[in-house]
Write an enzyme that holds these catalytic residues in place. Structure first.
Site, mmCIF file in Angstrom:
data_model
loop_
_atom_site.group_PDB
_atom_site.id
_atom_site.type_symbol
_atom_site.label_atom_id
_atom_site.label_comp_id
_atom_site.label_asym_id
_atom_site.label_seq_id
_atom_site.Cartn_x
_atom_site.Cartn_y
_atom_site.Cartn_z
ATOM 1 N N THR A 82 7.167 -7.169 -2.450
ATOM 2 C CA THR A 82 7.952 -5.985 -2.823
ATOM 3 C C THR A 82 9.369 -6.174 -2.297
ATOM 4 O O THR A 82 9.572 -6.330 -1.093
ATOM 5 C CB THR A 82 7.331 -4.735 -2.192
ATOM 6 N N GLY A 98 -4.359 15.310 3.917
ATOM 7 C CA GLY A 98 -4.986 14.684 5.079
ATOM 8 C C GLY A 98 -4.016 14.579 6.234
ATOM 9 O O GLY A 98 -3.156 15.446 6.422
ATOM 10 N N CYS A 109 2.557 -0.515 3.345
ATOM 11 C CA CYS A 109 3.383 -0.410 2.130
ATOM 12 C C CYS A 109 4.208 0.868 2.052
ATOM 13 O O CYS A 109 5.430 0.813 2.064
ATOM 14 C CB CYS A 109 2.498 -0.536 0.900
#
Ligand code: UGA
Length: 472
Positions: free
Chosen positions: A120, A272, A279
């Site tokens: 990335t 959550g 990432c």
């Protein structure tokens, strides 16, 4: 086709093994001798479903491991660069490994090659890789630089690779696009899926997947924008969950109501303790930095990150409101990895929460099906690691659920209650139905849903009001 993959981390190893399964000859290059020896001995360095099968199937036949970049480049038509791009202290991606591989590739080019960014990277990287290769002596017509981002989730990376929602090929010339089309042909034309030995098709997979050809720059942006959008979805629902807690609504019902709008969709709407992993946190910071460099102040991303951090503080407040004081309290913790199905603890909300609870003076016994060893290194001996969930609960003042492992949602509730000193569960992943937990005799707190208990919950215990119907 002969392919080189540079870097044998999560992305490189999975990509290399999957390319071999598509029928290509692959050399995975790394400069870490220890890693290479382990891979050559047949060891599998990461916890990833179907990866052991693929490595076993192709190792030494269509999949080789080497430290010789030059030979691998000479032998290959396409070179995928999958080396690390860790964040600098300013949150930008550190591209020095990418640059050094680009230099290495340049000296070895002996015929037309496609150099493919798989890591990335920020939107200007393909231009830079091209410049570096030219600067080091290669001729412009001897190579192209493409961007072929991956959308693999840890834990399901092999099936994500072989059954993707889409394949994005960022190529600026027809010759370059043709090479990448050929590599992915078994997926895009559906022939892989006809094979009897194909890795099994997961639910929801659409086959064959579309192959989208874009410019290299668009492909680079697609990757960052996808991760930022998914993280934004998580922070959005976490913010809504906080409002649910204040007004006594149920975020699960809200999710059902908004997720059934086909324009929104139900996935990545699980509230959550916040997102983690190698990432999202890194990519959001890098995307923010790239945007700033391009003259755009992407403040929306700041807010996504702020909500994510706040989600952990809220959870600690929830533990405090359930237990009153924290010093000396014994807590059982289920989950150390950044999510279920992986042994990766990088930027794990569970580890960050454990650090905070230790600072508050809690004693912690923790269990994770896969991440115990890695977590033990990160936490030193400050946390007792247990062999199963019930041992973590033994004698604890409360049990915290921090990672959404499937097995944590299917525990024997009677056994759990017998192990705990007090039947209190604070579930940061909403794995149980509050009414069932109250009926089983637990005081149960979760995220964005009313707390439930066999008895009315009194005092400050909540932004998490007792739900009438949950009293048994
Ligand atoms: C993520 C993306 O999902 C992949 O598409 C991408 O290829 C990958 O990053 C990458 O850039 O390499 P991954 O980090 O493996 O994959 O994990 P996710 O499954 O996306 O989960 C990330 C975090 O978000 C976890 O901590 C998870 O618990 C949390 N999460 C996820 C939620 O809190 N709620 C949700 O609804 C979904």
């Amino acid at each position: 086709m002969q392919i080189a993959v540079v870097g044998s981390g999560y992305v490189g190893l999975v990509a290399g093994a999957c390319f071999a399964d598509l029928g290509h000859d692959v050399i995975v290059v790394d400069n870490d001798q220890k890693k290479l020896s382990a891979l050559n001995r047949g060891e599998v360095p990461i916890h990833e479903k179907f990866l052991p099968e693929l490595l076993h199937r192709h190792r030494g036949v269509r999949l080789k491991f080497s430290d010789d970049l030059e030979t691998a480049v000479r032998a290959s038509s396409a070179i995928f660069v999958a080396v690390g791009t860790p964040p600098t202290e300013h949150g930008e991606a550190d591209l020095s490994y990418v640059e050094s591989v680009a230099r290495g590739i340049s000296g070895a080019i002996n015929s037309y090659k496609v150099v493919v960014e798989k890591s990335t990277v920020p939107v200007y990287t393909s231009d830079w890789v091209r410049k570096i290769i030219l600067r080091n002596g290669a001729e412009a017509e001897e190579f192209d630089v493409a961007s072929n981002p991956e959308f693999l989730r840890e834990g399901t990376a092999v099936t994500d690779f072989l059954y993707p929602d889409r394949i994005v090929v960022g190529a600026d010339t027809p010759q370059c696009a043709a090479v990448l089309r050929e590599i992915y042909a078994p997926l895009a034309d559906g022939s892989y899926y006809m094979r009897p030995d194909a890795i099994p098709r997961p639910d929801r997979a659409q086959i064959p997947p579309p192959l989208i050809v874009t410019s290299a720059k668009s492909a680079e942006l697609i990757k960052h924008a996808s991760n930022a959008f998914l993280a934004m979805k998580i922070s959005f629902i976490n913010a809504v969950a906080s409002i649910c807690e204040s007004v006594g609504a149920n975020v699960q019902q809200v999710c059902q109501g908004i997720g059934t709008d086909s324009r929104i969709g139900p996935r990545f709407l699980s509230p959550g303790v916040g997102y983690g992993g190698s990432c999202f946190p890194k990519d959001l910071m890098a995307f923010r930095a790239v945007a700033r460099e391009c003259g755009y102040d992407f403040r929306l991303l700041d807010e996504v990150m702020r909500i994510n951090e706040e989600q952990r503080h809220r959870f600690i407040r929830k533990v405090r409101s359930a237990l009153w004081t924290l010093r000396g309290k014994k807590l059982g913790v289920l989950g150390l990895a950044f999510k279920g199905g992986t042994d990766d603890i990088r930027e794990s909300p569970a580890i960050l929460l454990i650090h905070s609870l230790l600072q508050e003076g809690c004693q912690i016994a923790a269990y994770d099906p896969a991440a115990r060893e890695r977590a033990q290194e990160a936490l030193n001996s400050s946390v007792t690691m247990t062999e199963d969930a019930y041992e973590a609960a033994q004698g604890a003042d409360a049990l915290l659920i921090l990672t959404e492992w499937e097995e944590f949602g299917a525990l024997d509730l009677n056994r759990l209650k017998a192990e705990l000193k007090y039947p209190i569960i604070i579930d940061g992943r909403n794995l149980y139905d509050p009414e069932i937990m109250a009926a089983a005799g637990f005081t149960y707190y979760s995220v964005g849903r009313p707390a439930a208990s066999p008895e009315p919950i009194s005092g400050r215990a909540a932004d998490t009001r007792t739900k009438k119907g949950t009293r048994s």
